[in-house]
Design an enzyme around this catalytic site. Structure first.
Site, short mmCIF file in Angstrom:
data_model
loop_
_atom_site.label_atom_id
_atom_site.label_comp_id
_atom_site.label_asym_id
_atom_site.label_seq_id
_atom_site.Cartn_x
_atom_site.Cartn_y
_atom_site.Cartn_z
N HIS A 111 -3.55 -2.00 1.44
CA HIS A 111 -3.28 -0.66 0.56
C HIS A 111 -1.96 -1.49 -0.53
CE1 HIS A 111 -1.23 -1.13 4.04
NE2 HIS A 111 -0.06 -0.79 3.22
N ASP A 113 1.75 0.61 -1.12
CA ASP A 113 2.44 1.65 0.12
C ASP A 113 2.33 3.06 -0.57
OD1 ASP A 113 2.96 0.36 2.39
OD2 ASP A 113 4.76 -0.61 1.25
N HIS A 250 -1.61 -5.28 0.34
CA HIS A 250 -1.02 -6.00 0.92
C HIS A 250 -1.84 -5.33 2.80
CE1 HIS A 250 1.92 -2.78 1.25
NE2 HIS A 250 2.22 -2.87 2.77
N ARG A 265 12.36 -2.26 8.15
CA ARG A 265 11.26 -2.19 6.62
C ARG A 265 11.93 -1.48 5.86
NH1 ARG A 265 5.21 -0.98 4.12
NH2 ARG A 265 7.03 1.63 4.00
C1 SIN Z 1 2.88 -2.55 5.90
O1 SIN Z 1 4.09 -2.14 5.67
O2 SIN Z 1 2.01 -2.21 5.76
C2 SIN Z 1 3.08 -3.80 6.90
C3 SIN Z 1 2.93 -5.12 7.01
C4 SIN Z 1 3.06 -5.63 8.05
O3 SIN Z 1 3.11 -5.28 9.24
O4 SIN Z 1 2.76 -7.20 7.94
#
Ligand code: SIN
Length: 277
Positions: A111, A113, A250, A265
């Site tokens: 995806h 974000d 990602h 994050r």
């Molecule tokens: C994400 O931001 O989608 C998660 C990425 C991760 O936990 O590696």
């Protein structure tokens, strides 16, 4: 060579490409301190060229994390009504934690974000302090520039002018935004074209029948994740990944439960809706 683009030289930081197509590891930088003008200029250049930057051995507080994000824009809030990430005591920072009690690991489908938002986030900065002891918990990253460039001219012409619906309720429940974006967009800084549909949020292409949309999206999703333009970042405790949400897909790889993978994050707000070339 001392300009932008692959092969550019750097004075303040060390930039080591992580794969031929996407990603670079940045050394000689301490994110617990404010960046100098030169460091910031060089990080911006590396970000445009490599799309996702990795930093090792960083010990950062919430303030350090937020300060780094704010060099690139205003910090934003996740648009999802129900998310797997958790609030912290700091509105700017969300906790990304999984262990044996986690029902579903966050982000374990390819995806960008929150592409369901009318103006999706520009970037995310993920800091992990704890990794599973036996490995696992890598994150996949894929270049949507390279995925677009590798399409046939016929497919590029077909996609030209199409738009797709991005539905946040599929991931995050009722009340999460939905938005339409062009299937092919132009990156506001690099000027390059890229594919802008993703498996997590795109429900259908608007201008064709649902059957046709399903077949085209299935082809695009499998094309987008090809190993030729993707890489798999192997985390170490106290690594940071900073990705350009406008051109990178990602995916979290949930192969480590019940071990613990944990960190924080932040997301940087976008400034404009994705635009057709
Ligand atoms: C994400 O931001 O989608 C998660 C990425 C991760 O936990 O590696």
């Amino acid at each position: 060579m001392d300009g932008a683009g692959p092969g550019a030289t750097y004075q303040a930081i060390t930039v080591k490409p992580y794969s031929p197509t996407i990603g670079a590891e940045i050394d000689n930088i301490d994110l617990s301190k404010p960046l100098s003008d030169l460091e910031l200029t060089e990080i911006r250049r590396a970000f445009t060229d490599h799309m996702v930057l990795f930093f090792r051995d960083q010990e950062i507080s919430f303030d350090d994390h937020a300060r780094f994000g704010e060099y690139f824009g205003t910090l934003g809030q996740h648009v999802g009504k129900r998310t797997n990430s958790q609030a912290t005591n700091d509105l700017r920072v969300r906790k990304f934690h999984a262990d044996g009690d986690t029902p579903r690991v966050s982000g374990n489908v390819w995806h960008t974000d929150q592409s369901c938002a009318p103006v999706p986030p520009l970037a995310s900065v993920l800091y992990l302090h704890t990794l599973p002891p036996d490995g696992g918990g890598d994150t996949g990253f894929a270049s949507m520039y390279a995925a677009y460039d590798a399409l046939s001219d016929n497919m590029k012409s077909y996609l030209d002018g199409l738009t797709a619906h991005h539905d946040g309720t599929r991931q995050f429940g009722a009340g999460t935004p939905e938005a339409d974006h062009p299937v092919v967009v132009r990156h506001p800084e690099s000027g390059r074209k890229l594919l802008y549909v993703n498996e997590a949020f795109t429900s259908h292409i608007n201008e064709v029948s649902r059957e046709e949309s399903k077949a085209i999206l299935e082809f695009l999703y499998s094309h987008q994740m090809r190993p030729e333009w993707s890489t798999r970042f192997r985390w170490e405790p106290h690594s940071v990944a900073f990705w350009d949400n406008r051109c990178v897909h990602h995916r979290a790889i949930s192969d480590y439960l019940p071990n613990i993978r944990s960190g924080y994050r932040i997301q940087v707000e976008g400034t404009e809706a994705p635009v057709a070339p």
